[in-house]
Design a protein around this motif. Structure first.
Motif, short mmCIF file in Angstrom:
data_model
loop_
_atom_site.label_atom_id
_atom_site.label_comp_id
_atom_site.label_asym_id
_atom_site.label_seq_id
_atom_site.Cartn_x
_atom_site.Cartn_y
_atom_site.Cartn_z
N THR A 166 9.11 -10.12 -6.45
CA THR A 166 7.91 -10.41 -5.76
C THR A 166 7.06 -9.84 -6.12
N SER A 167 5.63 -10.27 -5.83
CA SER A 167 4.33 -10.62 -6.25
C SER A 167 3.97 -9.04 -5.67
N PRO A 168 2.53 -8.74 -6.44
CA PRO A 168 1.85 -7.58 -6.46
C PRO A 168 1.48 -7.57 -4.89
N GLN A 169 1.12 -9.30 -4.59
CA GLN A 169 0.30 -8.51 -3.14
C GLN A 169 1.15 -7.99 -2.56
N VAL A 170 2.72 -6.97 -2.74
CA VAL A 170 3.21 -6.65 -1.27
C VAL A 170 2.41 -5.19 -1.05
N GLU A 171 1.88 -4.89 -1.90
CA GLU A 171 1.76 -3.15 -1.94
C GLU A 171 -0.10 -3.17 -1.13
N PRO A 172 -0.65 -3.72 -1.11
CA PRO A 172 -1.93 -4.14 -0.34
C PRO A 172 -1.29 -4.22 0.76
N LEU A 173 -0.63 -5.41 0.93
CA LEU A 173 0.07 -5.87 2.34
C LEU A 173 0.93 -4.66 2.86
N LEU A 174 2.32 -4.14 2.34
CA LEU A 174 3.04 -3.27 3.08
C LEU A 174 2.54 -2.10 3.33
N GLY A 175 2.43 -1.72 1.61
CA GLY A 175 2.03 0.28 1.20
C GLY A 175 2.95 0.25 -0.15
N TYR A 176 4.02 -0.12 -0.04
CA TYR A 176 4.83 -0.67 -1.02
C TYR A 176 4.64 -0.91 -2.44
N THR A 177 5.39 -0.26 -3.41
CA THR A 177 5.44 -1.22 -4.56
C THR A 177 5.86 -1.57 -5.08
N VAL A 178 5.79 -2.42 -6.53
CA VAL A 178 7.22 -3.93 -6.62
C VAL A 178 8.17 -3.30 -6.45
N GLU A 179 8.51 -1.85 -7.07
CA GLU A 179 9.14 -1.35 -8.15
C GLU A 179 10.05 -0.60 -6.85
N GLU A 180 9.47 -0.41 -5.80
CA GLU A 180 9.85 0.08 -4.76
C GLU A 180 10.25 -1.17 -3.80
N TRP A 181 10.13 -2.01 -3.53
CA TRP A 181 10.47 -2.71 -2.92
C TRP A 181 11.46 -3.54 -3.25
N ILE A 182 11.53 -3.81 -4.58
CA ILE A 182 12.67 -4.37 -5.53
C ILE A 182 14.50 -3.35 -5.82
#
Length: 652
Positions: A127-143
């Protein structure tokens, strides 16, 4: 010298030797395994080629013994492996540069790139790092949390999104969907999600796609939807949304539609201004919302028209709802310190089809207005036939040659003291080619509604003035010709020109013309109406208030207009009771105070003539005195004698 080594021996020794050399080279990351194994394989191929070449050169065997040959071969392999390693290092460096370039490009895109396993659990690979500014979750949390995607889905979208994901995974089709998710801080974010399945030799390997933030676009669409589907003044649904709701429920149970139209609302806008009228509509919208049932839909479908869509068809319940709506309208409106009272007409229709409900409720509402307003009417099939007749009548009233079929009849009005004809009222008739001679009631209301009355009224003015111009030759003192004018005519800017032009064309003095207005015309008077009436009185044209007492008289308007004649409504003459006589005496006293002439209309019998003469009415009109007649009969009457019978004059 021993026999030369077999190729097999060299092939077997070479990988081990190359691997040993490579194991001593520094390596990092994911390149270690690749750099240790791949060069060894290349060295084997190269060494095999060298041995094949040496085998063909048997003369060299004698020159080198086996030890020397082995040493030479080892040196050659070292050189070959070194060269191969250099090539691979350069290739790896290029690959890393390309990877870095594309990684930078991906991370600059305004969307989230993701790669998931093509398996039942669809574990996230990348998952690309843009997930954090979009949803507030870090890549590590998302994965790390395999259930996070399901958790953040909006409850209203979750089931359909997961169903669509399962369907596209099973079919291998492209996934394209828009849905809502909750960001870590609670924000609702609209996502456009597109992905495709990546397969090798027909077997799914992973899913790759992107998620794009479309929240602003969706908000803009919602704002446009609100503008398109709601009324800007009252914030109620508008006609377009009402029609959509009607169509959505066409396959369900029968429903009912109530059309509510305010009676004479135009008077408020014209007399008090549109801001006051808008205030009434806003308050009325709130009142309607307060009396309907939960689940019913209120819409504003026109200027002063509202609709209620009720999920029921019980006539008793619908009648109760209509009564509540009429009561809500009837409560006084207090705006700017002014108290206003209104009434409404309501049409009720039940059914399923959208167009059917709209048409039938509208027809029923017009029926309620025809019955006098301030009430309601249920739709009946007979109303369709009436509507079709009205439409046909509208079409005929718009014909260019209509005036060729119009005729005027004239009814004299008599001075009740002298018995002479004091005036003549011009009465419109339509010599219809199929239906014969039609009285005004058969077509004038439709002409008013369609606007054709303006052209028809202009013709009546011209024809009446032309006919009256010749009456002076028949009698010493020609009677005044009275012409009825409508509110639509008085609202036209060119009305004064119609009057002055008709007088000039006929050569008729202004004093020989009297314009008759109903009380309803006064109640609907606008600034243009008042201006036109003031202008025609300046010409010397007389004004008469027709049907006086039949409506709520506007006394203040009488003072402003200063009419010459009050025509007492026939209802006062027809009723001979004490109450009616008392009211008639009051009107006569009021008229005398204002210096107005009083004309009693509707005199149908001798006793009625006696009654109005005893009350000292100035003039009278009715079938007992003279019926409406064509122009040639009127000329004969004026030429012969234009007085009441002597017997009538003696009765007091």
């Amino acid at each position: 010298m021993g026999s030369p080594p077999t190729r097999r021996g060299v092939v077997e020794a070479t990988p081990s030797f190359a691997a040993t050399l490579l194991s001593e080279r520094p390596a990092s990351g994911g390149r270690v395994l690749w750099l240790r194994l791949l060069p060894a394989g290349i060295s084997v191929v190269v060494a095999s080629s060298v041995l094949s070449w040496l085998g063909e050169r048997s003369d060299l065997y004698g020159t080198f013994d086996l030890g020397v040959f082995t040493a030479l071969m080892a040196a050659a392999l070292v050189v070959l492996v070194w060269q191969a390693t250099q090539l691979l290092d350069r290739a790896e460096a290029g690959r890393r540069a390309v990877e870095a370039h594309y990684q930078q490009l991906v991370e600059q895109l305004p969307l989230v790139i993701y790669v998931d396993e093509a398996s039942d659990n669809a574990a996230n690979i990348y998952t690309s790092p843009q997930v954090e500014p979009l949803l507030g979750y870090t890549v590590e949390e998302w994965i790390s949390d395999p259930d996070l995607f399901v958790k953040v889905l909006h409850p209203d979208d979750r089931e359909r999104v997961l169903d669509e994901v399962a369907r596209t995974n099973a079919s291998g089709e492209r996934f394209v969907y828009e849905y809502r998710v909750f960001a870590k801080d609670g924000r609702v974010v609209w996502i456009r999600d597109e992905s495709t399945m990546y397969a090798v030799e027909g077997q799914p390997v992973h899913t790759q796609g992107y998620m794009l933030d479309i929240t602003r676009r969706r908000q803009a669409e919602e704002e446009l939807r609100v503008l398109a589907w709601s009324d800007s003044l009252t914030s109620l649904p508008n006609r377009a949304l009402l029609v959509e709701r009607l169509r959505e429920g066409e396959s369900g149970s029968p429903r009912s539609l109530l059309f509510l139209d305010l009676d004479d609302f135009k008077t408020i806008n014209d007399s008090l201004g549109h801001p006051t009228g808008d205030g009434v509509l806003v308050e009325l919208a709130a009142r309607i919302g307060g009396v309907i049932r939960e689940g019913d839909v209120v819409a504003r479908i026109g200027g002063d028209e509202f609709a209620v869509l009720a999920e029921m068809a019980d006539p008793v319940l619908l009648e109760a709802l209509a009564e509540r709506l009429l009561a809500a309208v009837g409560e006084p409106f207090v705006l700017g310190g002014r108290e206003l009272r209104l009434s409404a007409s309501i049409g009720i229709a039940s059914g399923r089809g959208a167009e059917e409900l709209l048409r039938n409720a509208d027809l029923a509402m017009y029926e309620a207005k025809r019955l006098g307003g301030e009430g309601f009417a249920f739709f009946a099939p007979v109303m369709h036939a009436a509507a079709e007749r009205r439409l046909a009548l509208f079409a005929e009233l718009g014909r260019r040659d209509l005036q060729d079929e119009l005729v005027l009849h004239y009814q004299p009005t008599f001075d009740l003291v002298s018995g002479e004809v004091e005036g003549v009222e011009a009465l419109l008739r339509w010599q219809h080619p199929q239906h014969g001679l039609l009285a005004p009631g058969a077509f004038v209301p439709a002409a008013e509604e369609s606007g054709a009355i303006v052209g028809i009224g202009g013709w009546v003015l011209r024809e009446a003035c032309r006919e009256a111009a010749g009456w002076g030759e028949l009698c010493g003192s020609p009677p005044v010709v009275a012409v009825n004018v409508s509110a639509r005519q008085l609202h036209e800017e060119g009305f004064l020109g119609d009057v002055s032009g008709s007088l000039a064309a006929a050569g008729l003095p202004a004093s020989a013309l009297r314009l008759e207005l109903t009380e309803s015309v006064l109640l609907e008077a606008t600034a243009t109406t008042r201006k036109n009436l003031a202008s025609v009185t300046e010409l010397g044209v007389a004004l008469a208030i027709d049907d006086f007492g039949a409506d709520h008289s506007w006394i203040g308007m009488l003072k402003e207009l200063a009419p010459d004649v009050l025509k007492i409504d026939r209802s006062f003459v027809a009723e001979a009771g004490d109450r009616q006589q008392a009211l008639l005496r009051g009107i006569l006293a009021f008229a005398r105070e204002l210096g107005l002439k009083v004309l009693a209309e509707g005199i149908e019998a001798e006793e009625q003539l006696v009654a109005v003469r005893r009350l000292r009415c100035d003039a009278g009109q009715g079938f007992h005195l003279a019926r409406p007649m064509p122009a040639d009969q009127l000329r004969s009457l004026l030429r012969r004698e234009h007085r009441l019978p002597a017997v009538s004059l003696r009765l007091v």
